[in-house]
Design a protein around this motif. Structure first.
Motif, PDB file in Angstrom:
ATOM      1  N   ILE A 198       8.028  27.764  26.182  1.00 39.31           N
ATOM      2  CA  ILE A 198       8.134  28.169  27.591  1.00 39.31           C
ATOM      3  C   ILE A 198       7.621  29.595  27.785  1.00 39.31           C
ATOM      4  O   ILE A 198       6.940  29.888  28.766  1.00 39.31           O
ATOM      5  N   GLY A 200       9.734  24.332  19.821  1.00 46.25           N
ATOM      6  CA  GLY A 200      11.136  24.243  19.402  1.00 46.25           C
ATOM      7  C   GLY A 200      11.668  22.822  19.536  1.00 46.25           C
ATOM      8  O   GLY A 200      12.381  22.317  18.653  1.00 46.25           O
ATOM      9  N   MET A 201      11.321  22.144  20.637  1.00 46.71           N
ATOM     10  CA  MET A 201      11.778  20.766  20.848  1.00 46.71           C
ATOM     11  C   MET A 201      11.146  19.820  19.836  1.00 46.71           C
ATOM     12  O   MET A 201      11.803  18.927  19.290  1.00 46.71           O
ATOM     13  N   ASN A 216      13.565  35.162  27.951  1.00 48.56           N
ATOM     14  CA  ASN A 216      13.449  33.734  27.638  1.00 48.56           C
ATOM     15  C   ASN A 216      13.717  33.413  26.172  1.00 48.56           C
ATOM     16  O   ASN A 216      13.983  32.266  25.820  1.00 48.56           O
ATOM     17  N   THR A 261      16.278  32.676  30.844  1.00 50.67           N
ATOM     18  CA  THR A 261      16.206  31.237  30.576  1.00 50.67           C
ATOM     19  C   THR A 261      17.550  30.774  30.030  1.00 50.67           C
ATOM     20  O   THR A 261      17.933  31.099  28.907  1.00 50.67           O
ATOM     21  N   THR A 291       8.276  21.551  23.845  1.00 54.43           N
ATOM     22  CA  THR A 291       7.853  22.843  23.294  1.00 54.43           C
ATOM     23  C   THR A 291       7.832  22.735  21.772  1.00 54.43           C
ATOM     24  O   THR A 291       8.316  21.750  21.202  1.00 54.43           O
ATOM     25  N   THR A 316      12.501  19.936  27.198  1.00 52.42           N
ATOM     26  CA  THR A 316      11.161  20.398  27.537  1.00 52.42           C
ATOM     27  C   THR A 316      10.299  20.323  26.288  1.00 52.42           C
ATOM     28  O   THR A 316      10.745  20.699  25.197  1.00 52.42           O
ATOM     29  N   TYR A 376      25.713  26.617  21.264  1.00 51.43           N
ATOM     30  CA  TYR A 376      24.649  26.709  22.272  1.00 51.43           C
ATOM     31  C   TYR A 376      25.249  26.718  23.679  1.00 51.43           C
ATOM     32  O   TYR A 376      24.868  27.519  24.533  1.00 51.43           O
ATOM     33  N   LYS A 421      24.913  29.638  26.557  1.00 49.82           N
ATOM     34  CA  LYS A 421      24.221  29.441  27.834  1.00 49.82           C
ATOM     35  C   LYS A 421      25.188  29.524  29.031  1.00 49.82           C
ATOM     36  O   LYS A 421      24.801  30.025  30.100  1.00 49.82           O
ATOM     37  N   ASP A 449       8.070  38.905  20.898  1.00 50.12           N
ATOM     38  CA  ASP A 449       8.659  37.781  20.160  1.00 50.12           C
ATOM     39  C   ASP A 449       9.055  38.316  18.787  1.00 50.12           C
ATOM     40  O   ASP A 449       8.475  39.281  18.287  1.00 50.12           O
ATOM     41  N   THR A 497       9.464  41.965  18.571  1.00 47.02           N
ATOM     42  CA  THR A 497      10.805  42.384  19.011  1.00 47.02           C
ATOM     43  C   THR A 497      11.809  41.289  18.698  1.00 47.02           C
ATOM     44  O   THR A 497      11.626  40.144  19.105  1.00 47.02           O
ATOM     45  N   ASP A 498      12.867  41.663  18.007  1.00 47.33           N
ATOM     46  CA  ASP A 498      13.998  40.750  17.797  1.00 47.33           C
ATOM     47  C   ASP A 498      15.043  41.109  18.850  1.00 47.33           C
ATOM     48  O   ASP A 498      15.607  42.212  18.827  1.00 47.33           O
ATOM     49  N   VAL A 499      15.311  40.189  19.772  1.00 49.21           N
ATOM     50  CA  VAL A 499      16.210  40.525  20.881  1.00 49.21           C
ATOM     51  C   VAL A 499      17.656  40.734  20.445  1.00 49.21           C
ATOM     52  O   VAL A 499      18.467  41.243  21.232  1.00 49.21           O
ATOM     53  N   GLY A 537      20.094  18.978  26.666  1.00 39.57           N
ATOM     54  CA  GLY A 537      20.020  20.421  26.554  1.00 39.57           C
ATOM     55  C   GLY A 537      18.799  21.045  27.088  1.00 39.57           C
ATOM     56  O   GLY A 537      18.670  22.238  27.037  1.00 39.57           O
TER      57      GLY A 537
HETATM   58  N1  NAD Z   1      12.768  23.240  25.072  1.00 39.79           N
HETATM   59  C1  NAD Z   1      13.880  22.801  25.661  1.00 39.79           C
HETATM   60  O1  NAD Z   1      14.150  21.588  25.717  1.00 39.79           O
HETATM   61  C2  NAD Z   1      14.842  23.783  26.295  1.00 39.79           C
HETATM   62  C3  NAD Z   1      15.869  23.256  27.111  1.00 39.79           C
HETATM   63  C4  NAD Z   1      16.765  24.150  27.706  1.00 39.79           C
HETATM   64  C5  NAD Z   1      16.644  25.509  27.488  1.00 39.79           C
HETATM   65  N2  NAD Z   1      15.651  25.979  26.676  1.00 39.79           N
HETATM   66  C6  NAD Z   1      15.579  27.426  26.461  1.00 39.79           C
HETATM   67  O2  NAD Z   1      14.266  27.864  26.732  1.00 39.79           O
HETATM   68  C7  NAD Z   1      13.996  29.038  25.952  1.00 39.79           C
HETATM   69  C8  NAD Z   1      12.685  28.865  25.230  1.00 39.79           C
HETATM   70  O3  NAD Z   1      12.790  27.708  24.426  1.00 39.79           O
HETATM   71  P1  NAD Z   1      11.511  26.925  23.849  1.00 39.79           P
HETATM   72  O4  NAD Z   1      11.845  25.485  23.855  1.00 39.79           O
HETATM   73  O5  NAD Z   1      10.280  27.414  24.498  1.00 39.79           O
HETATM   74  O6  NAD Z   1      11.614  27.399  22.324  1.00 39.79           O
HETATM   75  P2  NAD Z   1      10.503  27.641  21.208  1.00 39.79           P
HETATM   76  O7  NAD Z   1      11.240  27.588  19.914  1.00 39.79           O
HETATM   77  O8  NAD Z   1       9.338  26.741  21.404  1.00 39.79           O
HETATM   78  O9  NAD Z   1      10.080  29.153  21.509  1.00 39.79           O
HETATM   79  C9  NAD Z   1      11.063  30.166  21.465  1.00 39.79           C
HETATM   80  C10 NAD Z   1      10.428  31.482  21.068  1.00 39.79           C
HETATM   81  O10 NAD Z   1      11.499  32.447  20.986  1.00 39.79           O
HETATM   82  C11 NAD Z   1      11.311  33.200  19.807  1.00 39.79           C
HETATM   83  N3  NAD Z   1      12.573  33.761  19.336  1.00 39.79           N
HETATM   84  C12 NAD Z   1      13.576  33.121  18.683  1.00 39.79           C
HETATM   85  N4  NAD Z   1      14.537  33.976  18.329  1.00 39.79           N
HETATM   86  C13 NAD Z   1      14.142  35.196  18.770  1.00 39.79           C
HETATM   87  C14 NAD Z   1      14.688  36.500  18.698  1.00 39.79           C
HETATM   88  N5  NAD Z   1      15.850  36.735  18.064  1.00 39.79           N
HETATM   89  N6  NAD Z   1      14.017  37.525  19.285  1.00 39.79           N
HETATM   90  C15 NAD Z   1      12.829  37.305  19.904  1.00 39.79           C
HETATM   91  N7  NAD Z   1      12.239  36.108  19.964  1.00 39.79           N
HETATM   92  C16 NAD Z   1      12.892  35.065  19.420  1.00 39.79           C
HETATM   93  C17 NAD Z   1      10.685  32.249  18.813  1.00 39.79           C
HETATM   94  O11 NAD Z   1      10.005  32.935  17.762  1.00 39.79           O
HETATM   95  C18 NAD Z   1       9.771  31.426  19.682  1.00 39.79           C
HETATM   96  O12 NAD Z   1       8.464  31.970  19.750  1.00 39.79           O
HETATM   97  C19 NAD Z   1      15.206  29.227  25.033  1.00 39.79           C
HETATM   98  O13 NAD Z   1      16.070  30.199  25.587  1.00 39.79           O
HETATM   99  C20 NAD Z   1      15.860  27.858  25.040  1.00 39.79           C
HETATM  100  O14 NAD Z   1      17.249  27.905  24.779  1.00 39.79           O
HETATM  101  C21 NAD Z   1      14.742  25.148  26.083  1.00 39.79           C
END
Ligand code: NAD
Length: 253
Positions: A19, A194-195, A91, A142, A192, A190, A157, A161, A38, A63-65, A253
């Motif tokens: 995302i 991660g998914m 996000n 997000t 991605t 979604t 989780y 959230k 990231d 950056t590690d958040v 989720g």
């Molecule tokens: N994909 C889904 O189905 C879904 C559904 C609901 C919510 N979300 C939320 O959307 C957001 C993005 O998810 P996504 O599916 O794109 O995930 P993703 O895993 O595809 O991408 C997430 C990115 O965040 C980075 N990241 C992880 N930990 C980190 C940290 N400590 N500091 C900085 N960066 C960090 C990762 O390196 C990665 O590039 C998240 O907050 C997730 O909880 C995703």
């Protein structure tokens, strides 16, 4: 055609994939001047380099958040590079692994809170300090539908959230009078990176993640919802959750 974020200095966390990466591409096309971040430094630099090659303004910073100091350095670098900070898309997050409440351990629970909840807190803290000094700004966090609805076997989780939505609303009410809007976008499943990793490691059939539309959301569709909340078109909207779920009302989720 009007660009929704023309000239707006915008930070995105978690911008190397999913995302966040889709948001980087969309916001760039809408005229934003981007600081992408990231924990995956090489990955986020590659996203920024690809956008620069297309003529967009995009810098990147590892950056590690979970580190308040690193988040502070990210915001300072943004102001150093562009002179201000107008918009932030907080996000970065980690997805869930199905697990009974009976099996949750302290380290796991704290990890989810550190990334998904405290991470956004440190981001908002540093971003809002700059926004207060310059007279306003907009933030989107997000969250997830799992931050609003009951979902089984997702305790860490879900806690992160629900908490994130709570601090989004609290921040919105504290700073509404100072030109700062804070909202949350709430996706469900979604498509991605991660998914895809979740589907592969859990061995679930992808269609188990589908909602009423018979598919997952795309990262771009979630980025579009965030864009609207960040833009001036949502100028009277703050402290809200925008559910982008294709009709799902819970259980995913
Ligand atoms: N994909 C889904 O189905 C879904 C559904 C609901 C919510 N979300 C939320 O959307 C957001 C993005 O998810 P996504 O599916 O794109 O995930 P993703 O895993 O595809 O991408 C997430 C990115 O965040 C980075 N990241 C992880 N930990 C980190 C940290 N400590 N500091 C900085 N960066 C960090 C990762 O390196 C990665 O590039 C998240 O907050 C997730 O909880 C995703």
């Amino acid at each position: 055609m009007t660009q929704e974020l023309a000239g707006k200095v915008t930070v995105i966390t978690g911008a190397a994939a999913g995302i966040g990466k889709a948001a980087a591409e969309l916001f760039a096309s809408e005229g934003a001047r981007l600081m992408l971040s990231d924990v995956n430094g090489e990955g986020v630099e590659a996203v920024a380099a690809a956008l620069r090659a297309q003529g967009h303004e995009a810098q990147a910073m590892a950056t590690d958040v979970t580190s308040e100091a690193q988040v502070g350095a990210l915001v300072a670098a943004t102001v150093g590079a562009y002179g201000r900070l107008d918009c932030a898309f907080n996000n970065a997050g980690i997805g869930h692994t199905p697990l009974s409440l009976l099996d949750v351990d302290a380290a796991m629970f704290e990890r989810y809170l550190a990334v998904n909840l405290s991470g956004a807190l440190w981001c908002m803290q540093h971003e809002i300090r700059v926004m207060l000094a310059q007279g306003g700004g907009t933030i989107v966090n997000t969250a997830s539908l799992a931050g609003l609805a009951a979902t089984p076997k997702m305790i860490p989780y879900t806690a992160s959230k629900f908490g994130l939505i709570g601090i989004t609303k609290s921040a919105a009410s504290e700073f509404a009078g100072q030109g700062i809007r804070v909202n949350a976008v709430c996706p469900t499943s979604t498509d991605t990176e991660g998914m895809r990793e979740f589907i592969a490691t859990q061995g679930v059939a992808p269609d188990r993640m589908f909602g009423p539309m018979g598919r997952m959301g795309t990262a771009r569709e979630i980025a579009e919802a965030a864009l609207w909340l960040l833009s001036d078109r949502a100028s009277f909207i703050t402290g809200q959750t925008l559910v982008a779920s294709g009709g799902s009302s819970g259980q995913t989720g």
